[in-house]
Design a protein around this motif. Structure first.
Motif, PDB file in Angstrom:
ATOM      1  N   PHE A 140       1.337  10.690  -0.688  1.00 42.20           N
ATOM      2  CA  PHE A 140       0.966   9.567   0.315  1.00 42.20           C
ATOM      3  C   PHE A 140       1.835   8.074  -0.313  1.00 42.20           C
ATOM      4  O   PHE A 140       2.441   7.453   0.449  1.00 42.20           O
ATOM      5  CB  PHE A 140      -0.493   9.148   0.257  1.00 42.20           C
ATOM      6  CG  PHE A 140      -1.018   8.183   1.232  1.00 42.20           C
ATOM      7  CD1 PHE A 140      -0.473   8.065   2.584  1.00 42.20           C
ATOM      8  CD2 PHE A 140      -1.754   6.920   0.937  1.00 42.20           C
ATOM      9  CE1 PHE A 140      -0.953   7.110   3.469  1.00 42.20           C
ATOM     10  CE2 PHE A 140      -1.973   5.956   1.829  1.00 42.20           C
ATOM     11  CZ  PHE A 140      -1.617   6.059   3.104  1.00 42.20           C
ATOM     12  N   GLY A 141       1.865   8.239  -1.587  1.00 45.99           N
ATOM     13  CA  GLY A 141       2.611   7.228  -2.251  1.00 45.99           C
ATOM     14  C   GLY A 141       4.189   7.268  -1.759  1.00 45.99           C
ATOM     15  O   GLY A 141       4.729   6.288  -1.655  1.00 45.99           O
ATOM     16  N   LEU A 142       4.615   8.707  -1.979  1.00 46.43           N
ATOM     17  CA  LEU A 142       6.198   8.954  -1.583  1.00 46.43           C
ATOM     18  C   LEU A 142       6.393   8.470  -0.051  1.00 46.43           C
ATOM     19  O   LEU A 142       7.353   7.758  -0.048  1.00 46.43           O
ATOM     20  CB  LEU A 142       6.325  10.256  -1.673  1.00 46.43           C
ATOM     21  CG  LEU A 142       7.779  10.781  -1.501  1.00 46.43           C
ATOM     22  CD1 LEU A 142       8.829  10.372  -2.302  1.00 46.43           C
ATOM     23  CD2 LEU A 142       7.554  12.423  -1.281  1.00 46.43           C
ATOM     24  N   ALA A 143       5.507   8.737   0.826  1.00 43.05           N
ATOM     25  CA  ALA A 143       5.826   8.582   2.186  1.00 43.05           C
ATOM     26  C   ALA A 143       5.712   6.695   2.186  1.00 43.05           C
ATOM     27  O   ALA A 143       6.551   6.405   3.041  1.00 43.05           O
ATOM     28  CB  ALA A 143       4.706   8.746   3.218  1.00 43.05           C
ATOM     29  N   VAL A 243       8.083  -0.164  -4.010  1.00 40.47           N
ATOM     30  CA  VAL A 243       7.357  -0.089  -5.107  1.00 40.47           C
ATOM     31  C   VAL A 243       6.118  -0.333  -4.894  1.00 40.47           C
ATOM     32  O   VAL A 243       5.284   0.518  -5.443  1.00 40.47           O
ATOM     33  CB  VAL A 243       8.227  -0.816  -6.119  1.00 40.47           C
ATOM     34  CG1 VAL A 243       7.287  -0.669  -7.347  1.00 40.47           C
ATOM     35  CG2 VAL A 243       9.588  -0.479  -6.420  1.00 40.47           C
ATOM     36  N   ARG A 244       5.735  -1.583  -4.382  1.00 37.22           N
ATOM     37  CA  ARG A 244       4.503  -1.977  -4.264  1.00 37.22           C
ATOM     38  C   ARG A 244       3.468  -1.034  -3.227  1.00 37.22           C
ATOM     39  O   ARG A 244       2.515  -0.748  -3.450  1.00 37.22           O
ATOM     40  CB  ARG A 244       4.211  -3.385  -3.860  1.00 37.22           C
ATOM     41  CG  ARG A 244       2.751  -3.997  -3.666  1.00 37.22           C
ATOM     42  CD  ARG A 244       2.660  -5.411  -3.431  1.00 37.22           C
ATOM     43  NE  ARG A 244       1.614  -5.876  -2.989  1.00 37.22           N
ATOM     44  CZ  ARG A 244       0.134  -6.016  -3.660  1.00 37.22           C
ATOM     45  NH1 ARG A 244       0.407  -5.643  -5.134  1.00 37.22           N
ATOM     46  NH2 ARG A 244      -0.819  -6.624  -3.267  1.00 37.22           N
ATOM     47  N   ALA A 245       4.255  -0.690  -2.186  1.00 39.56           N
ATOM     48  CA  ALA A 245       3.455   0.060  -1.342  1.00 39.56           C
ATOM     49  C   ALA A 245       3.232   1.450  -1.963  1.00 39.56           C
ATOM     50  O   ALA A 245       2.280   1.947  -1.838  1.00 39.56           O
ATOM     51  CB  ALA A 245       4.465   0.211  -0.064  1.00 39.56           C
ATOM     52  N   ARG A 246       4.081   2.009  -2.639  1.00 35.04           N
ATOM     53  CA  ARG A 246       3.800   3.305  -3.327  1.00 35.04           C
ATOM     54  C   ARG A 246       2.752   3.326  -4.133  1.00 35.04           C
ATOM     55  O   ARG A 246       1.813   3.811  -4.236  1.00 35.04           O
ATOM     56  CB  ARG A 246       4.986   3.731  -4.155  1.00 35.04           C
ATOM     57  CG  ARG A 246       4.946   5.111  -4.548  1.00 35.04           C
ATOM     58  CD  ARG A 246       6.356   5.579  -5.115  1.00 35.04           C
ATOM     59  NE  ARG A 246       6.186   7.048  -5.505  1.00 35.04           N
ATOM     60  CZ  ARG A 246       7.447   7.958  -5.788  1.00 35.04           C
ATOM     61  NH1 ARG A 246       8.675   7.502  -5.344  1.00 35.04           N
ATOM     62  NH2 ARG A 246       7.168   8.951  -5.804  1.00 35.04           N
TER      63      ARG A 246
END
Length: 279
Positions: A140-143, A243-246
């Protein structure tokens, strides 16, 4: 007395179509066997092997999806036997499509088929659930990081609309609606991440977690907490901050795991610490 001329065999006229067809015909291989008329007629009468029609395949897929929905909604609980006769009657089909659906659901980890006993809704033990949460958090972090770079204006509107729809479900205390939109929100981000292999793997594991995740939202305040995390993640994606989204997506997965453990009374010191992570 006049002697009769000896009779000659009838030969077709060289210009006739019959003569031409004989000349153009391929020579018969001496070693080949010519089937007798009775053999040919027997082969012609032999029925062709039965093939699954598209309609039959579509019915099997539809029944599998409907049973999957019964499982994820909690109508069929972990460990419960799939009663073929009851399901066939309620779904308006014969027992064959139900049996076929059970085999399909076994392949994706929702059902266990035991020989001579039948099919049962699969139980997910705690250790396996924790492993799935961990893997899904990374995916999920990758996406989410990729989505922040590639998100379109229409996709941004879709994400914002989902977050608002979850707020509305919270206001109505509609846990079923919240859970449905929550699942759509996660699936949308996986799609926007544009990594089909990661998305397929995430979908496979998420099906297993759906057996458990509903319990994460039973405690008071858990839906609100989860949607605050959704909103922060959405804002990071819309701002193009990969970066923050991940980081937020991975933290959201850890916090979701902590909510689940708390719901089943297995919260640990590590998970209590996770719940205090800054957003």
């Amino acid at each position: 007395m006049t002697a009769e001329a000896p009779s000659l065999p009838n030969r077709p006229d060289p210009s006739s179509p019959l003569r031409k067809s004989q000349e153009n015909a391929a020579p018969q291989d001496k070693g080949s066997t010519v089937k007798a008329p009775s053999q040919v007629s027997t082969l012609a009468r032999r029925p062709a092997p039965k093939r699954r029609t598209r309609a039959t395949e579509a019915l099997g897929i539809d029944i599998a999806r409907r049973i999957e929905q019964l499982i994820t909604e909690g109508t069929l609980r972990a460990g419960e036997r799939l009663n073929e006769a009851t399901l066939a009657r309620s779904l308006g089909v014969s027992r064959g499509p139900v049996r076929e659906a059970a085999r399909a659901l076994e392949k994706i980890g929702l059902v266990t088929v035991i020989m001579n006993r039948g099919a049962f809704v699969r139980s997910l033990d705690l250790d396996e659930a924790m492993e799935v949460y961990e893997i899904n958090g990374v995916l999920f972090g990758l996406a989410s990081g990729h989505a922040a770079i590639a998100v379109t204006a229409q996709q941004a509107l879709t994400l914002r609309g989902m977050v608002e729809a979850m707020d509305a479900a919270i206001a109505r205390d509609d846990r079923d609606e919240f859970f449905a939109v929550n699942s759509d929100f996660h699936a949308a981000i996986m799609t926007y991440g544009r990594n089909r292999e990661a998305q397929a793997l995430y979908d496979q594991f998420t099906r297993k977690l759906r057996l458990l995740r509903r319990r994460s939202f039973e405690a008071s305040g858990n839906m609100q907490a989860a949607n605050r995390e959704h909103r922060d993640l959405m804002e990071a994606i819309l701002a193009g901050d990969g970066v923050r989204a991940r980081d937020l997506a991975e933290a959201h997965a850890r916090l979701g795991r902590a909510r689940f453990l708390d719901a089943i009374g297995h919260a640990s010191e590590a998970d209590n610490k996770t719940r205090k992570e800054p957003s």
